[in-house]
Design a protein around this motif. Structure first.
Motif, PDB file in Angstrom:
ATOM      1  N   VAL A 137       9.750   3.074   1.940  1.00 32.63           N
ATOM      2  CA  VAL A 137       8.966   2.887   0.538  1.00 32.63           C
ATOM      3  C   VAL A 137       7.781   3.640  -0.138  1.00 32.63           C
ATOM      4  N   PRO A 138       7.513   4.155  -1.080  1.00 33.90           N
ATOM      5  CA  PRO A 138       6.918   4.739  -1.981  1.00 33.90           C
ATOM      6  C   PRO A 138       5.265   3.979  -1.894  1.00 33.90           C
ATOM      7  N   PRO A 139       4.544   5.252  -1.594  1.00 32.40           N
ATOM      8  CA  PRO A 139       2.838   4.739  -1.196  1.00 32.40           C
ATOM      9  C   PRO A 139       2.807   3.052  -2.143  1.00 32.40           C
ATOM     10  N   ASN A 140       3.316   3.466  -3.876  1.00 30.12           N
ATOM     11  CA  ASN A 140       2.860   2.410  -4.611  1.00 30.12           C
ATOM     12  C   ASN A 140       3.032   0.607  -4.407  1.00 30.12           C
ATOM     13  N   HIS A 141       4.269   1.015  -3.838  1.00 31.39           N
ATOM     14  CA  HIS A 141       5.292  -0.487  -3.365  1.00 31.39           C
ATOM     15  C   HIS A 141       4.748  -1.445  -2.826  1.00 31.39           C
ATOM     16  N   TYR A 167       0.929  -3.454   5.857  1.00 29.47           N
ATOM     17  CA  TYR A 167       0.664  -3.116   5.245  1.00 29.47           C
ATOM     18  C   TYR A 167      -0.319  -2.746   4.785  1.00 29.47           C
ATOM     19  N   LEU A 168      -1.244  -3.443   3.743  1.00 29.92           N
ATOM     20  CA  LEU A 168      -2.477  -4.111   2.944  1.00 29.92           C
ATOM     21  C   LEU A 168      -3.183  -4.289   3.920  1.00 29.92           C
ATOM     22  N   GLN A 169      -2.703  -5.563   5.159  1.00 24.18           N
ATOM     23  CA  GLN A 169      -4.084  -5.635   6.189  1.00 24.18           C
ATOM     24  C   GLN A 169      -4.748  -4.203   6.819  1.00 24.18           C
ATOM     25  N   ASN A 170      -3.851  -3.427   7.133  1.00 24.07           N
ATOM     26  CA  ASN A 170      -3.587  -2.013   7.729  1.00 24.07           C
ATOM     27  C   ASN A 170      -4.664  -1.190   7.042  1.00 24.07           C
ATOM     28  N   GLU A 171      -4.074  -1.182   5.864  1.00 27.90           N
ATOM     29  CA  GLU A 171      -4.994   0.130   4.817  1.00 27.90           C
ATOM     30  C   GLU A 171      -6.365  -0.245   4.736  1.00 27.90           C
ATOM     31  N   ARG A 172      -6.593  -2.031   4.535  1.00 27.23           N
ATOM     32  CA  ARG A 172      -8.241  -2.504   4.020  1.00 27.23           C
ATOM     33  C   ARG A 172      -9.194  -2.800   5.238  1.00 27.23           C
ATOM     34  N   GLY A 173      -8.228  -2.693   5.933  1.00 24.16           N
ATOM     35  CA  GLY A 173      -9.243  -3.108   7.839  1.00 24.16           C
ATOM     36  C   GLY A 173     -10.135  -2.443   8.217  1.00 24.16           C
ATOM     37  N   ILE A 182      -0.452   3.295   3.725  1.00 21.88           N
ATOM     38  CA  ILE A 182      -0.437   3.394   2.642  1.00 21.88           C
ATOM     39  C   ILE A 182      -1.397   4.809   2.566  1.00 21.88           C
ATOM     40  N   THR A 183      -1.916   5.625   3.338  1.00 28.05           N
ATOM     41  CA  THR A 183      -2.801   6.694   3.055  1.00 28.05           C
ATOM     42  C   THR A 183      -2.021   8.193   3.662  1.00 28.05           C
ATOM     43  N   GLU A 184      -0.878   7.753   4.438  1.00 29.92           N
ATOM     44  CA  GLU A 184       0.075   8.473   4.967  1.00 29.92           C
ATOM     45  C   GLU A 184       1.528   8.870   4.108  1.00 29.92           C
ATOM     46  N   LYS A 185       1.558   7.371   3.104  1.00 27.00           N
ATOM     47  CA  LYS A 185       2.818   7.745   2.747  1.00 27.00           C
ATOM     48  C   LYS A 185       2.286   8.622   1.415  1.00 27.00           C
ATOM     49  N   GLN A 186       0.933   8.099   1.196  1.00 25.09           N
ATOM     50  CA  GLN A 186       0.484   9.124  -0.005  1.00 25.09           C
ATOM     51  C   GLN A 186       0.743  10.977   0.149  1.00 25.09           C
ATOM     52  N   VAL A 187      -0.441  11.135   1.860  1.00 25.45           N
ATOM     53  CA  VAL A 187       0.235  12.402   2.410  1.00 25.45           C
ATOM     54  C   VAL A 187       2.102  12.905   1.963  1.00 25.45           C
ATOM     55  N   PHE A 199      13.254  11.511  -0.306  1.00 26.26           N
ATOM     56  CA  PHE A 199      12.664  10.155  -0.015  1.00 26.26           C
ATOM     57  C   PHE A 199      13.565   9.030  -0.502  1.00 26.26           C
ATOM     58  N   ASN A 200      14.920   8.305  -0.461  1.00 28.37           N
ATOM     59  CA  ASN A 200      15.974   7.685  -0.590  1.00 28.37           C
ATOM     60  C   ASN A 200      15.658   5.906   0.098  1.00 28.37           C
ATOM     61  N   TYR A 201      15.236   4.745  -0.713  1.00 34.76           N
ATOM     62  CA  TYR A 201      15.158   4.026  -0.068  1.00 34.76           C
ATOM     63  C   TYR A 201      16.029   3.392  -1.178  1.00 34.76           C
ATOM     64  N   PHE A 202      16.908   1.741  -0.686  1.00 32.30           N
ATOM     65  CA  PHE A 202      17.349   0.327  -0.954  1.00 32.30           C
ATOM     66  C   PHE A 202      17.147  -0.140  -2.044  1.00 32.30           C
TER      67      PHE A 202
END
Length: 217
Positions: A137-141, A167-173, A182-187, A199-202
């Motif tokens: 999924v994209p960074p803003n999902h 995702y959110l718990q790890n990003e903010r931890g 999320i940082t990785e997805k932004q990269v 990137f394809n997601y359903f």
């Protein structure tokens, strides 16, 4: 003894499937036991797969001789049709350096732990001319409103933790080490045009392509 050699592989087209893979499978040291417990799922999906293990050299390195190293060694003897590779300590350091270059964060000082997705994406970029990514999924999902439908973090654990919560718990931890998904997805999103990544997601009803290209192409 395990055979230590360099992986020399070049592909015109690659598919990167999150929480899965084709031909080349990248496995974290923490997932070695899962791979061994389910060989039909992880080891018998391709005629000549290559499996790349990553992790601290103290756990899976040539000189470690620990439980994980011996386990991988036994598996390599059982599945002689497989090719096993380890990411060297020097290469591991280059992954850290790349993370700092792209994010401005020192991985260790920021208590960040690179995800298997990070290793897989960088390896794919090195080997492939074009990459199609499925299921990422994209960074803003997870910040969308209304909130996305609850989905498990891993497809093979349907009752496992929620994807966005993870995702959110790890990003903010801040205490202990965490993946910065999320940082990785932004990269990855920045790399898309530079390295021919799509990137394809359903969603429930339709396929979305982050580069706005037909998902069936």
């Amino acid at each position: 003894e395990l055979l230590f050699q360099s992986l020399s592989l070049h592909c015109r087209q690659c598919a990167l499937v999150t929480s899965s893979s084709h031909v080349v499978r990248v496995v974290a040291h923490s997932s070695v036991f899962r791979v061994v417990r389910k060989p039909a799922e992880f080891l018998n999906r391709s005629e000549s797969p290559a499996i790349i293990f990553w992790g601290p050299s103290t756990k899976i390195g040539r000189d470690a001789k620990g439980t994980l190293y011996r386990l991988i060694q036994r598996v390599s003897m059982t599945y002689s049709n497989l090719s096993f590779f380890f990411i060297s300590p020097g290469k591991m350091q280059r992954f850290d350096t790349l993370f700092q270059k792209e994010t401005g964060r020192d991985r260790k000082k920021s208590q960040s732990w690179l995800s298997t997705g990070w290793f897989t994406m960088v390896i794919a970029i090195e080997m492939c001319d074009n990459i199609k990514v499925y299921g990422m999924v994209p960074p803003n999902h997870c910040g969308k409103r209304p909130q996305p439908k609850r989905l498990p973090y891993h497809y093979y654990k349907p009752r496992g933790p929620d994807e966005c919560v993870t995702y959110l718990q790890n990003e903010r931890g801040r205490r202990g080490s965490h993946h910065r998904f999320i940082t990785e997805k932004q990269v990855f999103a920045r790399w898309a045009k530079q390295y021919n990544i799509r990137f394809n997601y359903f969603t429930r009803f339709y396929c979305v392509n982050k580069n706005y290209v037909n998902c069936n192409s």
